[in-house]
Design an enzyme around this catalytic site. Structure first.
Site, short mmCIF file in Angstrom:
data_model
loop_
_atom_site.label_atom_id
_atom_site.label_comp_id
_atom_site.label_asym_id
_atom_site.label_seq_id
_atom_site.Cartn_x
_atom_site.Cartn_y
_atom_site.Cartn_z
N MET A 1 -11.02 4.17 -5.22
CA MET A 1 -11.03 5.19 -6.05
C MET A 1 -12.38 6.08 -5.94
SD MET A 1 -9.75 3.08 -9.38
CE MET A 1 -10.43 1.40 -8.82
N LYS B 1 0.35 7.84 -14.10
CA LYS B 1 0.05 8.86 -14.29
C LYS B 1 0.54 10.01 -13.38
CE LYS B 1 -4.62 8.73 -13.64
NZ LYS B 1 -5.93 8.58 -13.98
N GLY C 1 -3.03 5.75 2.77
CA GLY C 1 -2.78 4.80 4.09
C GLY C 1 -1.47 4.15 4.12
N PRO D 1 0.93 -1.19 -0.10
CA PRO D 1 0.01 -0.21 -0.02
C PRO D 1 0.85 1.26 -0.07
CG PRO D 1 0.07 -0.97 2.12
CD PRO D 1 0.72 -1.85 1.15
N GLY E 1 0.89 -1.13 -7.48
CA GLY E 1 0.24 -0.83 -5.93
C GLY E 1 -0.38 -1.82 -5.25
N GLY E 2 -0.42 -1.98 -3.90
CA GLY E 2 -1.26 -3.06 -3.58
C GLY E 2 -0.91 -4.42 -3.80
N ASP E 3 -2.30 -5.02 -4.25
CA ASP E 3 -2.05 -6.33 -4.75
C ASP E 3 -2.49 -6.13 -6.18
OD1 ASP E 3 -2.35 -9.50 -4.31
OD2 ASP E 3 -3.79 -8.79 -5.53
N ASP F 1 4.27 1.88 -11.59
CA ASP F 1 3.09 2.75 -11.50
C ASP F 1 3.46 3.98 -10.80
OD1 ASP F 1 1.21 1.44 -13.27
OD2 ASP F 1 0.69 0.10 -11.46
N1 SAH Z 1 -3.98 -2.82 -6.34
C1 SAH Z 1 -4.36 -1.88 -5.39
C2 SAH Z 1 -5.58 -1.00 -5.86
C3 SAH Z 1 -5.31 -0.19 -7.08
S1 SAH Z 1 -6.68 1.14 -7.45
C4 SAH Z 1 -4.56 -2.54 -4.11
O1 SAH Z 1 -4.56 -3.35 -3.81
O2 SAH Z 1 -4.36 -1.65 -3.00
C5 SAH Z 1 -6.11 2.43 -6.83
C6 SAH Z 1 -7.04 2.84 -5.51
O3 SAH Z 1 -6.55 2.17 -4.57
C7 SAH Z 1 -6.85 4.25 -5.28
O4 SAH Z 1 -7.76 4.91 -5.93
C8 SAH Z 1 -7.28 4.32 -3.68
O5 SAH Z 1 -8.58 4.25 -3.91
C9 SAH Z 1 -6.61 2.85 -3.58
N2 SAH Z 1 -5.34 2.96 -2.57
C10 SAH Z 1 -4.23 2.57 -3.17
N3 SAH Z 1 -3.13 2.81 -2.14
C11 SAH Z 1 -3.85 3.60 -1.28
C12 SAH Z 1 -3.36 4.02 0.06
N4 SAH Z 1 -2.15 4.06 0.53
N5 SAH Z 1 -4.29 4.50 0.96
C13 SAH Z 1 -5.60 4.55 0.54
N6 SAH Z 1 -5.99 4.19 -0.55
C14 SAH Z 1 -5.22 3.55 -1.32
#
Ligand code: SAH
Length: 267
Positions: A172, A62, A201, A17, A93-95, A40
């Site tokens: 989002m 972006k 976060g 995250p 980002g994230g998963d 990204d």
């Molecule tokens: N694959 C990612 C999500 C990608 S979509 C995951 O699993 O986290 C991108 C959206 O994820 C952002 O618009 C926001 O809503 C959320 N997001 C990603 N990182 C974040 C963070 N650190 N804190 C809060 N929202 C986050």
């Protein structure tokens, strides 16, 4: 004399995250041996430091309000890099499979006959609420969590369904927060339901806003909440007031937090 050509491999890797400490060991290992890293926005600069100094770092995100590289172009880039025999880390980002379009990239690689692997990451959908002191499920409070996106290609979210979620985590939601909260209320969610916005976060600049569902969009506007941000709706949000150690270790903006801080100061 032609050398036998061997395709490389693409790793679709979740970077977590934000907080670089939440990168998986496998992600760090793959970064350390990759020839190319395609990444990204939303990737912490410290995470990229795991890459070899000789690795090609290719940014496809972006910047600000600008245009991101089109998905087809990203797919083509991954395929081209792999066909050059390179080991490619596609860092997301994230998963990679949670609203990350990782599935689309996997399908494109599958179709192109390129070897690939998916390395799961810590999704912000769980991590950002946790860092804000919100357990997405909690015995006796919420037995399920629904992850949804405020944006759907060509289709409005099913607000009636989302309004019925015990815990709702809306990705989002940024630009359409007002619309989303009004739609949830119109679909039957109580206006007084506890809600929170978690911006960035787990990042150093994480911010959390807490208000009832009916007020949260206005609060977010006042505080100029930016991207990335998640909306969390449900009774679990109230647990923040009891998880003080978590809440106090982070920058705060909600009135409730200010109240908690003031109170803690009196102890
Ligand atoms: N694959 C990612 C999500 C990608 S979509 C995951 O699993 O986290 C991108 C959206 O994820 C952002 O618009 C926001 O809503 C959320 N997001 C990603 N990182 C974040 C963070 N650190 N804190 C809060 N929202 C986050």
């Amino acid at each position: 004399m032609s050398k036998q050509h061997v395709n490389g491999k693409v790793y679709l890797v979740g970077a977590g995250p934000g907080d670089p400490g939440l990168l998986t060991l496998r992600a760090a290992q793959l970064l350390a041996s990759a020839d190319a890293v395609v990444y990204d926005r939303l990737i912490h600069p410290e995470v990229l430091k795991h890459a070899r100094s000789r690795a090609r770092l290719l940014f496809v995100g972006k910047e600000g309000g600008g245009e991101s590289v089109r998905q087809e172009e990203i797919n083509a880039l991954l395929i081209t890099q792999a066909r050059l025999g390179r080991s490619v880390v596609r860092l997301k980002g994230g998963d990679p499979f949670v609203f990350g379009r990782g599935g689309e990239e996997a399908l494109a690689l599958e179709e192109a006959g390129i070897a690939y692997e998916v390395v799961p990451g810590v999704s912000s959908g769980v991590a950002a609420p946790a860092a804000a002191g919100i357990p997405v499920t909690h015995r006796g409070v919420s037995g399920s969590v629904t992850f949804a996106t405020g944006h759907r290609a060509g289709k409005a979210p099913d607000w009636a369904h989302l309004a019925g979620a015990e815990t709702l985590v809306l990705f989002m939601a940024g630009g359409k927060l007002e619309e989303a909260t009004l739609a949830l209320i119109a679909a039957g969610r109580a206006p007084s339901t506890p809600a929170a916005i978690v911006e960035a976060g787990t990042w150093e600049h994480q911010r959390v806003l807490e208000a009832s569902l009916v007020d949260i969009a206005a609060r977010a506007r006042e505080a100029s909440v930016g991207s990335p941000a998640l909306l969390v709706v449900g009774e679990v949000v109230s647990l923040r007031s009891q998880l003080r150690s978590l809440v106090e270790s982070r920058p705060v903006v909600s009135e409730r937090e200010q109240f908690l801080k003031a109170e803690a100061g009196h102890e």
